[in-house]
Design a protein around this motif. Structure first.
Motif, PDB file in Angstrom:
ATOM      1  N   ALA A  37       0.816  -1.214   0.000  1.00 16.83           N
ATOM      2  CA  ALA A  37       0.000   0.000   0.000  1.00 16.83           C
ATOM      3  C   ALA A  37       0.851   1.267   0.000  1.00 16.83           C
ATOM      4  O   ALA A  37       0.436   2.291  -0.554  1.00 16.83           O
ATOM      5  N   ALA A  95      -3.918  -6.981   0.745  1.00 15.49           N
ATOM      6  CA  ALA A  95      -3.917  -5.546   0.496  1.00 15.49           C
ATOM      7  C   ALA A  95      -5.091  -5.142  -0.392  1.00 15.49           C
ATOM      8  O   ALA A  95      -5.744  -4.116  -0.148  1.00 15.49           O
ATOM      9  N   LEU A 114      -5.805  -0.838  -1.271  1.00 16.51           N
ATOM     10  CA  LEU A 114      -4.411  -0.516  -1.539  1.00 16.51           C
ATOM     11  C   LEU A 114      -4.089   0.963  -1.382  1.00 16.51           C
ATOM     12  O   LEU A 114      -2.926   1.347  -1.463  1.00 16.51           O
ATOM     13  N   ALA A 124      -4.782  -1.522   4.118  1.00 11.07           N
ATOM     14  CA  ALA A 124      -4.077  -2.739   3.716  1.00 11.07           C
ATOM     15  C   ALA A 124      -3.739  -3.606   4.925  1.00 11.07           C
ATOM     16  O   ALA A 124      -3.823  -4.838   4.851  1.00 11.07           O
ATOM     17  N   THR A 175     -11.062   0.998   2.598  1.00 13.72           N
ATOM     18  CA  THR A 175     -10.522   2.243   2.055  1.00 13.72           C
ATOM     19  C   THR A 175     -11.394   3.423   2.460  1.00 13.72           C
ATOM     20  O   THR A 175     -12.610   3.389   2.267  1.00 13.72           O
ATOM     21  N   ALA A 196      -7.993   4.279  -5.251  1.00 12.00           N
ATOM     22  CA  ALA A 196      -7.833   2.836  -5.261  1.00 12.00           C
ATOM     23  C   ALA A 196      -8.472   2.216  -6.477  1.00 12.00           C
ATOM     24  O   ALA A 196      -7.980   1.254  -7.045  1.00 12.00           O
TER      25      ALA A 196
END
Length: 448
Positions: A168, A379, A384, A390, A434, A442
Protein backbone atom coordinates in the motif's frame (compact mmCIF):
# COMPACT_ATOMS: atom_id res chain seq x y z
CA UNK A 1 25.09 -19.08 3.31
CA UNK A 2 27.48 -22.03 3.28
CA UNK A 3 28.12 -21.41 6.97
CA UNK A 4 24.42 -21.81 7.66
CA UNK A 5 24.36 -25.10 5.81
CA UNK A 6 26.16 -26.67 8.77
CA UNK A 7 23.51 -25.51 11.21
CA UNK A 8 22.06 -27.98 13.68
CA UNK A 9 18.80 -29.41 12.39
CA UNK A 10 17.32 -30.41 15.74
CA UNK A 11 14.04 -28.61 16.33
CA UNK A 12 10.75 -28.97 18.13
CA UNK A 13 9.41 -31.52 15.64
CA UNK A 14 12.27 -33.93 16.35
CA UNK A 15 11.69 -33.58 20.10
CA UNK A 16 7.93 -34.03 19.70
CA UNK A 17 8.37 -37.13 17.56
CA UNK A 18 10.70 -38.74 20.07
CA UNK A 19 8.39 -37.88 22.98
CA UNK A 20 5.46 -39.43 21.15
CA UNK A 21 7.20 -42.80 21.13
CA UNK A 22 7.31 -43.06 24.94
CA UNK A 23 3.66 -44.14 25.43
CA UNK A 24 4.02 -46.78 22.69
CA UNK A 25 7.25 -48.26 24.08
CA UNK A 26 6.40 -47.96 27.78
CA UNK A 27 2.68 -48.77 27.93
CA UNK A 28 2.58 -49.48 31.69
CA UNK A 29 3.29 -45.83 32.56
CA UNK A 30 0.19 -43.90 33.62
CA UNK A 31 1.96 -40.53 33.79
CA UNK A 32 5.14 -39.28 32.12
CA UNK A 33 7.18 -36.21 32.98
CA UNK A 34 10.00 -35.04 30.75
CA UNK A 35 13.08 -34.06 32.75
CA UNK A 36 15.48 -32.92 30.04
CA UNK A 37 15.84 -32.85 26.27
CA UNK A 38 19.39 -32.99 24.93
CA UNK A 39 21.16 -33.45 21.62
CA UNK A 40 23.45 -36.45 21.49
CA UNK A 41 26.57 -36.50 19.36
CA UNK A 42 26.85 -39.28 16.81
CA UNK A 43 29.93 -40.78 15.24
CA UNK A 44 28.43 -40.99 11.75
CA UNK A 45 28.10 -38.13 9.32
CA UNK A 46 24.69 -37.23 7.99
CA UNK A 47 22.75 -38.07 11.16
CA UNK A 48 21.75 -36.33 14.37
CA UNK A 49 20.06 -37.62 17.49
CA UNK A 50 17.78 -36.37 20.24
CA UNK A 51 17.71 -37.90 23.71
CA UNK A 52 14.97 -37.44 26.32
CA UNK A 53 15.31 -38.14 30.02
CA UNK A 54 11.95 -38.83 31.67
CA UNK A 55 10.35 -40.35 34.75
CA UNK A 56 7.16 -42.40 34.86
CA UNK A 57 4.48 -43.08 37.46
CA UNK A 58 2.71 -46.47 37.33
CA UNK A 59 0.17 -46.24 40.15
CA UNK A 60 -3.42 -45.02 40.18
CA UNK A 61 -3.03 -43.23 43.51
CA UNK A 62 -3.69 -39.47 43.71
CA UNK A 63 -0.88 -37.45 42.15
CA UNK A 64 0.53 -36.10 45.46
CA UNK A 65 0.99 -39.72 46.69
CA UNK A 66 2.52 -41.09 43.52
CA UNK A 67 6.19 -41.98 43.57
CA UNK A 68 8.07 -41.65 40.25
CA UNK A 69 10.40 -44.40 39.16
CA UNK A 70 14.10 -43.80 38.39
CA UNK A 71 14.79 -41.67 35.29
CA UNK A 72 14.86 -43.41 31.95
CA UNK A 73 16.12 -42.35 28.54
CA UNK A 74 14.93 -42.64 24.96
CA UNK A 75 17.15 -41.67 22.02
CA UNK A 76 15.99 -41.07 18.43
CA UNK A 77 18.35 -40.84 15.47
CA UNK A 78 17.45 -38.91 12.32
CA UNK A 79 18.97 -38.75 8.86
CA UNK A 80 19.85 -35.23 7.71
CA UNK A 81 19.52 -36.34 4.08
CA UNK A 82 15.86 -37.24 4.53
CA UNK A 83 15.08 -34.27 6.81
CA UNK A 84 14.15 -31.78 4.10
CA UNK A 85 11.48 -30.14 6.27
CA UNK A 86 9.86 -30.65 9.68
CA UNK A 87 7.01 -32.50 7.96
CA UNK A 88 9.46 -35.19 6.76
CA UNK A 89 10.64 -36.07 10.26
CA UNK A 90 8.93 -39.50 10.31
CA UNK A 91 10.75 -40.59 7.15
CA UNK A 92 14.01 -39.23 8.57
CA UNK A 93 13.74 -41.32 11.77
CA UNK A 94 16.29 -44.16 11.38
CA UNK A 95 16.84 -45.63 14.86
CA UNK A 96 15.25 -45.65 18.33
CA UNK A 97 16.79 -46.89 21.57
CA UNK A 98 15.08 -46.75 24.96
CA UNK A 99 15.67 -48.11 28.45
CA UNK A 100 12.17 -49.60 28.40
CA UNK A 101 12.46 -51.56 25.12
CA UNK A 102 16.11 -51.51 24.11
CA UNK A 103 17.15 -50.90 20.50
CA UNK A 104 14.32 -51.32 18.01
CA UNK A 105 14.89 -53.51 14.98
CA UNK A 106 14.07 -52.30 11.45
CA UNK A 107 10.74 -54.16 11.32
CA UNK A 108 9.50 -52.87 14.67
CA UNK A 109 10.60 -49.34 13.82
CA UNK A 110 8.73 -49.47 10.51
CA UNK A 111 5.58 -50.73 12.23
CA UNK A 112 5.79 -47.91 14.78
CA UNK A 113 6.10 -45.36 11.98
CA UNK A 114 3.21 -46.79 9.99
CA UNK A 115 0.71 -47.63 12.72
CA UNK A 116 1.61 -45.15 15.47
CA UNK A 117 3.46 -42.03 14.35
CA UNK A 118 1.48 -41.54 11.13
CA UNK A 119 -1.82 -41.65 13.01
CA UNK A 120 -3.40 -39.18 15.38
CA UNK A 121 -2.91 -41.37 18.45
CA UNK A 122 0.76 -40.44 18.67
CA UNK A 123 0.11 -36.70 18.73
CA UNK A 124 -2.73 -37.11 21.24
CA UNK A 125 -0.48 -39.19 23.53
CA UNK A 126 2.47 -36.81 23.40
CA UNK A 127 3.70 -36.27 27.00
CA UNK A 128 4.74 -32.71 26.14
CA UNK A 129 6.86 -30.85 28.69
CA UNK A 130 4.11 -28.58 29.96
CA UNK A 131 3.77 -27.48 33.54
CA UNK A 132 0.88 -28.79 35.64
CA UNK A 133 -2.16 -28.73 33.37
CA UNK A 134 -4.40 -28.76 36.38
CA UNK A 135 -3.59 -25.07 36.83
CA UNK A 136 -4.78 -24.24 33.32
CA UNK A 137 -8.38 -23.15 32.68
CA UNK A 138 -10.77 -25.69 31.15
CA UNK A 139 -12.87 -24.46 28.24
CA UNK A 140 -15.40 -25.97 25.85
CA UNK A 141 -14.17 -27.97 22.87
CA UNK A 142 -15.51 -25.59 20.15
CA UNK A 143 -13.92 -22.61 21.89
CA UNK A 144 -10.67 -24.54 22.33
CA UNK A 145 -10.58 -25.45 18.64
CA UNK A 146 -11.20 -21.84 17.61
CA UNK A 147 -8.61 -20.52 20.06
CA UNK A 148 -5.96 -22.99 18.92
CA UNK A 149 -6.66 -22.17 15.28
CA UNK A 150 -6.25 -18.44 15.90
CA UNK A 151 -3.12 -18.87 18.02
CA UNK A 152 -1.51 -21.06 15.35
CA UNK A 153 -2.38 -18.60 12.59
CA UNK A 154 -1.61 -15.35 14.45
CA UNK A 155 2.10 -15.13 13.43
CA UNK A 156 1.34 -15.62 9.73
CA UNK A 157 -1.62 -13.21 9.95
CA UNK A 158 0.64 -10.49 11.35
CA UNK A 159 3.26 -11.14 8.64
CA UNK A 160 0.61 -10.83 5.92
CA UNK A 161 -0.47 -7.51 7.44
CA UNK A 162 3.05 -6.05 7.34
CA UNK A 163 3.59 -7.09 3.73
CA UNK A 164 0.17 -5.75 2.73
CA UNK A 165 1.13 -2.38 4.21
CA UNK A 166 4.34 -2.42 2.15
CA UNK A 167 2.28 -2.87 -1.02
CA UNK A 168 0.00 0.00 0.00
CA UNK A 169 2.89 2.40 0.62
CA UNK A 170 3.95 2.15 -3.02
CA UNK A 171 0.50 1.84 -4.59
CA UNK A 172 -0.98 4.67 -2.54
CA UNK A 173 1.85 6.94 -3.63
CA UNK A 174 2.25 6.00 -7.29
CA UNK A 175 -0.77 3.90 -8.20
CA UNK A 176 1.63 1.05 -9.11
CA UNK A 177 2.10 -2.50 -7.75
CA UNK A 178 5.55 -3.84 -6.93
CA UNK A 179 5.50 -7.62 -7.35
CA UNK A 180 9.01 -8.04 -5.90
CA UNK A 181 8.02 -7.60 -2.26
CA UNK A 182 7.67 -11.35 -1.71
CA UNK A 183 11.20 -12.03 -2.95
CA UNK A 184 12.46 -9.08 -0.91
CA UNK A 185 11.04 -10.85 2.13
CA UNK A 186 12.83 -14.05 1.08
CA UNK A 187 16.14 -12.19 0.74
CA UNK A 188 15.69 -10.68 4.20
CA UNK A 189 15.07 -14.18 5.60
CA UNK A 190 18.30 -15.42 4.02
CA UNK A 191 20.14 -12.39 5.38
CA UNK A 192 18.84 -13.10 8.88
CA UNK A 193 19.77 -16.76 8.55
CA UNK A 194 23.32 -15.89 7.52
CA UNK A 195 23.66 -13.46 10.39
CA UNK A 196 22.55 -16.06 12.93
CA UNK A 197 24.81 -18.73 11.38
CA UNK A 198 28.02 -16.69 11.65
CA UNK A 199 28.24 -17.12 15.41
CA UNK A 200 25.75 -19.93 15.90
CA UNK A 201 24.78 -20.47 19.52
CA UNK A 202 26.05 -17.11 20.71
CA UNK A 203 23.83 -14.57 22.42
CA UNK A 204 24.78 -12.13 19.67
CA UNK A 205 23.44 -14.33 16.88
CA UNK A 206 19.92 -12.86 17.14
CA UNK A 207 21.27 -9.31 16.95
CA UNK A 208 23.29 -10.22 13.87
CA UNK A 209 20.23 -11.88 12.32
CA UNK A 210 18.19 -8.70 12.80
CA UNK A 211 20.96 -6.51 11.41
CA UNK A 212 21.64 -8.71 8.38
CA UNK A 213 17.93 -9.08 7.56
CA UNK A 214 17.26 -5.34 7.66
CA UNK A 215 20.46 -4.43 5.80
CA UNK A 216 19.68 -6.98 3.08
CA UNK A 217 16.10 -5.77 2.67
CA UNK A 218 17.02 -2.08 2.71
CA UNK A 219 19.93 -2.46 0.28
CA UNK A 220 17.88 -4.41 -2.27
CA UNK A 221 14.76 -2.31 -1.71
CA UNK A 222 16.46 1.06 -2.12
CA UNK A 223 18.23 -0.22 -5.24
CA UNK A 224 14.86 -1.38 -6.56
CA UNK A 225 13.35 2.02 -5.82
CA UNK A 226 16.13 4.00 -7.50
CA UNK A 227 16.70 1.76 -10.53
CA UNK A 228 13.20 0.46 -11.29
CA UNK A 229 10.34 2.11 -9.44
CA UNK A 230 11.39 5.76 -9.72
CA UNK A 231 12.20 5.60 -13.48
CA UNK A 232 8.94 3.75 -14.21
CA UNK A 233 6.69 5.81 -11.95
CA UNK A 234 5.39 7.81 -14.93
CA UNK A 235 5.16 4.83 -17.28
CA UNK A 236 1.97 2.77 -17.74
CA UNK A 237 1.25 0.46 -14.81
CA UNK A 238 1.98 -2.77 -16.68
CA UNK A 239 5.59 -1.67 -17.20
CA UNK A 240 6.26 -1.75 -13.47
CA UNK A 241 4.38 -5.03 -13.06
CA UNK A 242 6.54 -6.71 -15.69
CA UNK A 243 9.77 -5.15 -14.43
CA UNK A 244 9.25 -6.06 -10.77
CA UNK A 245 8.03 -9.56 -11.62
CA UNK A 246 11.14 -10.09 -13.74
CA UNK A 247 13.34 -8.80 -10.93
CA UNK A 248 11.60 -11.13 -8.47
CA UNK A 249 12.41 -14.09 -10.74
CA UNK A 250 16.03 -12.94 -11.03
CA UNK A 251 16.40 -12.72 -7.25
CA UNK A 252 14.78 -16.11 -6.72
CA UNK A 253 16.93 -17.85 -9.34
CA UNK A 254 20.09 -16.19 -8.06
CA UNK A 255 19.43 -17.55 -4.58
CA UNK A 256 18.60 -20.99 -5.97
CA UNK A 257 21.82 -21.15 -7.96
CA UNK A 258 23.87 -19.90 -5.02
CA UNK A 259 22.24 -21.95 -2.25
CA UNK A 260 20.59 -24.92 -3.95
CA UNK A 261 17.00 -26.10 -4.09
CA UNK A 262 16.65 -27.10 -0.44
CA UNK A 263 15.56 -24.99 2.49
CA UNK A 264 18.03 -23.74 5.10
CA UNK A 265 17.14 -24.63 8.69
CA UNK A 266 18.45 -23.11 11.87
CA UNK A 267 18.41 -24.35 15.49
CA UNK A 268 15.13 -23.76 17.33
CA UNK A 269 14.66 -20.52 19.20
CA UNK A 270 11.96 -19.95 21.83
CA UNK A 271 9.87 -22.76 20.36
CA UNK A 272 9.07 -24.95 23.37
CA UNK A 273 5.26 -24.65 23.61
CA UNK A 274 3.37 -23.22 26.55
CA UNK A 275 0.12 -24.80 27.68
CA UNK A 276 -2.50 -22.04 27.94
CA UNK A 277 -5.78 -23.92 28.42
CA UNK A 278 -7.28 -27.39 28.21
CA UNK A 279 -10.43 -28.99 26.88
CA UNK A 280 -10.77 -32.72 27.47
CA UNK A 281 -7.98 -34.26 25.35
CA UNK A 282 -7.04 -30.99 23.58
CA UNK A 283 -4.39 -28.76 25.10
CA UNK A 284 -4.23 -25.19 23.81
CA UNK A 285 -0.59 -24.28 23.17
CA UNK A 286 1.52 -21.49 21.75
CA UNK A 287 5.26 -20.97 21.54
CA UNK A 288 7.12 -17.97 22.98
CA UNK A 289 8.35 -17.21 19.46
CA UNK A 290 4.75 -16.88 18.26
CA UNK A 291 4.14 -14.21 20.90
CA UNK A 292 7.38 -12.47 19.89
CA UNK A 293 6.35 -12.43 16.22
CA UNK A 294 2.89 -11.05 16.96
CA UNK A 295 4.24 -8.45 19.43
CA UNK A 296 6.91 -7.20 17.03
CA UNK A 297 4.33 -7.03 14.22
CA UNK A 298 1.89 -5.03 16.36
CA UNK A 299 4.65 -2.63 17.39
CA UNK A 300 5.81 -2.23 13.79
CA UNK A 301 2.28 -1.65 12.51
CA UNK A 302 1.55 0.89 15.27
CA UNK A 303 4.80 2.71 14.53
CA UNK A 304 3.92 2.84 10.83
CA UNK A 305 0.43 4.23 11.46
CA UNK A 306 1.71 6.88 13.89
CA UNK A 307 4.49 7.83 11.48
CA UNK A 308 2.07 8.16 8.57
CA UNK A 309 -0.26 10.35 10.63
CA UNK A 310 2.06 12.62 12.60
CA UNK A 311 5.51 12.70 11.00
CA UNK A 312 6.88 14.93 8.29
CA UNK A 313 7.30 11.93 6.02
CA UNK A 314 3.63 11.02 6.47
CA UNK A 315 2.51 14.52 5.54
CA UNK A 316 4.74 14.52 2.46
CA UNK A 317 3.49 11.06 1.47
CA UNK A 318 -0.16 12.14 1.70
CA UNK A 319 0.50 15.36 -0.20
CA UNK A 320 2.30 13.61 -3.04
CA UNK A 321 -0.28 10.81 -3.19
CA UNK A 322 -3.10 13.36 -3.39
CA UNK A 323 -1.56 15.59 -6.09
CA UNK A 324 2.01 14.92 -7.30
CA UNK A 325 2.22 18.08 -9.43
CA UNK A 326 1.03 20.38 -6.65
CA UNK A 327 3.42 18.69 -4.21
CA UNK A 328 6.32 19.22 -6.60
CA UNK A 329 5.37 22.90 -7.01
CA UNK A 330 5.47 23.23 -3.20
CA UNK A 331 9.05 21.98 -3.14
CA UNK A 332 8.69 18.23 -2.55
CA UNK A 333 11.24 16.22 -4.50
CA UNK A 334 9.57 13.28 -6.30
CA UNK A 335 12.84 11.34 -6.25
CA UNK A 336 13.24 11.83 -2.49
CA UNK A 337 9.69 10.88 -1.57
CA UNK A 338 9.76 7.76 -3.77
CA UNK A 339 13.11 6.64 -2.35
CA UNK A 340 12.01 7.29 1.24
CA UNK A 341 8.75 5.42 0.68
CA UNK A 342 10.62 2.46 -0.79
CA UNK A 343 12.93 2.54 2.23
CA UNK A 344 9.95 2.33 4.58
CA UNK A 345 8.39 -0.49 2.54
CA UNK A 346 11.73 -2.33 2.54
CA UNK A 347 11.92 -2.14 6.32
CA UNK A 348 8.43 -3.67 6.56
CA UNK A 349 9.45 -6.45 4.15
CA UNK A 350 12.69 -7.02 6.05
CA UNK A 351 10.91 -7.35 9.37
CA UNK A 352 8.36 -9.72 7.80
CA UNK A 353 11.11 -11.88 6.30
CA UNK A 354 13.04 -12.00 9.56
CA UNK A 355 9.95 -12.94 11.55
CA UNK A 356 9.08 -15.71 9.07
CA UNK A 357 12.61 -17.12 9.30
CA UNK A 358 12.60 -17.06 13.11
CA UNK A 359 9.10 -18.49 13.48
CA UNK A 360 9.37 -21.32 10.96
CA UNK A 361 13.06 -21.96 11.66
CA UNK A 362 14.11 -21.91 8.02
CA UNK A 363 14.08 -20.15 4.69
CA UNK A 364 13.96 -21.25 1.05
CA UNK A 365 14.29 -19.62 -2.35
CA UNK A 366 10.76 -20.56 -3.46
CA UNK A 367 8.67 -19.21 -0.59
CA UNK A 368 8.77 -15.51 -1.38
CA UNK A 369 6.49 -15.35 -4.40
CA UNK A 370 3.56 -17.21 -2.81
CA UNK A 371 3.82 -15.21 0.42
CA UNK A 372 4.01 -11.95 -1.49
CA UNK A 373 1.01 -12.76 -3.67
CA UNK A 374 -1.09 -13.73 -0.66
CA UNK A 375 -0.16 -10.48 1.06
CA UNK A 376 -1.18 -8.67 -2.13
CA UNK A 377 -4.57 -10.39 -1.90
CA UNK A 378 -4.87 -9.04 1.63
CA UNK A 379 -3.92 -5.55 0.50
CA UNK A 380 -6.53 -5.65 -2.29
CA UNK A 381 -9.08 -7.02 0.16
CA UNK A 382 -8.57 -4.16 2.60
CA UNK A 383 -7.71 -1.43 0.10
CA UNK A 384 -4.41 -0.52 -1.54
CA UNK A 385 -4.84 3.24 -1.17
CA UNK A 386 -3.66 3.54 2.44
CA UNK A 387 -1.38 1.43 4.70
CA UNK A 388 -4.10 1.29 7.35
CA UNK A 389 -6.68 -0.30 5.06
CA UNK A 390 -4.08 -2.74 3.72
CA UNK A 391 -3.10 -3.75 7.25
CA UNK A 392 -6.71 -4.55 8.05
CA UNK A 393 -7.04 -6.48 4.80
CA UNK A 394 -3.99 -8.58 5.68
CA UNK A 395 -5.56 -9.43 9.02
CA UNK A 396 -8.83 -10.44 7.37
CA UNK A 397 -7.02 -12.58 4.81
CA UNK A 398 -4.98 -14.38 7.45
CA UNK A 399 -8.07 -15.06 9.53
CA UNK A 400 -9.96 -16.37 6.48
CA UNK A 401 -7.03 -18.64 5.61
CA UNK A 402 -6.93 -20.00 9.15
CA UNK A 403 -10.67 -20.69 9.18
CA UNK A 404 -10.48 -22.43 5.81
CA UNK A 405 -7.59 -24.61 7.03
CA UNK A 406 -9.63 -25.64 10.06
CA UNK A 407 -12.90 -26.38 8.25
CA UNK A 408 -12.12 -27.31 4.64
CA UNK A 409 -9.51 -29.32 2.70
CA UNK A 410 -6.21 -27.49 2.97
CA UNK A 411 -5.18 -28.45 -0.57
CA UNK A 412 -7.90 -26.11 -1.91
CA UNK A 413 -6.95 -23.19 0.33
CA UNK A 414 -4.66 -21.32 -2.06
CA UNK A 415 -7.13 -21.68 -4.92
CA UNK A 416 -9.83 -20.16 -2.71
CA UNK A 417 -7.54 -17.28 -1.69
CA UNK A 418 -6.74 -16.30 -5.27
CA UNK A 419 -10.38 -16.74 -6.28
CA UNK A 420 -11.11 -14.19 -3.56
CA UNK A 421 -8.62 -11.83 -5.22
CA UNK A 422 -10.45 -12.12 -8.56
CA UNK A 423 -13.80 -11.54 -6.90
CA UNK A 424 -12.56 -8.46 -5.04
CA UNK A 425 -11.04 -6.94 -8.18
CA UNK A 426 -14.39 -7.35 -9.95
CA UNK A 427 -16.86 -6.51 -7.19
CA UNK A 428 -14.99 -4.16 -4.85
CA UNK A 429 -11.74 -2.94 -6.43
CA UNK A 430 -11.34 -0.17 -3.86
CA UNK A 431 -11.30 -2.67 -0.96
CA UNK A 432 -13.33 -3.11 2.18
CA UNK A 433 -11.63 -0.53 4.42
CA UNK A 434 -10.52 2.24 2.05
CA UNK A 435 -11.60 5.66 3.38
CA UNK A 436 -14.15 7.43 1.13
CA UNK A 437 -11.68 10.17 0.21
CA UNK A 438 -9.28 7.58 -1.26
CA UNK A 439 -11.72 5.30 -3.06
CA UNK A 440 -11.29 6.94 -6.43
CA UNK A 441 -7.51 6.53 -6.06
CA UNK A 442 -7.83 2.84 -5.26
CA UNK A 443 -10.32 2.17 -8.01
CA UNK A 444 -8.64 4.12 -10.79
CA UNK A 445 -5.01 5.06 -10.02
CA UNK A 446 -3.54 7.84 -12.05
CA UNK A 447 0.02 8.47 -13.09
CA UNK A 448 1.80 11.21 -11.13
Amino acid sequence: MSIGGCANLVDTEAMRLCRSLIPALDQTATRVRIIETIETKTTREGVFAVALDYVTVRTTAPIPEQQPEPPQRIACTFSTRDWVSPQSSIDALTAVTSDASGALGPLRLQLLKRYWLERGEAAASDPAPYSDLGMRPHISRPLATLLQTLLSAAPLISIYALLAAAYALIYGLLGRINLAFGELTMLAGYGGFLGSAIILGSASSLALAIAFALITAIAHGVALGRLVIAPLSRAPGQHMLIATLGLAIVWSEAVRLAQGNGNRWMPPLLNRPWALAQSDDLTITATPMAFVVVSVSIFTAATLLITMKKSRFGRHWRAYADDPKAAALMGLSPHTIVTTTMLAASVLSGIAGLLMMLYYGGVGFSGGLATGLKALVGAVLGGLATPRSALLGGLVLGFAEAVWSALFPIEHRDAAIFALLIAMLILRPDGLFTPPAFRSVAAAPTSP
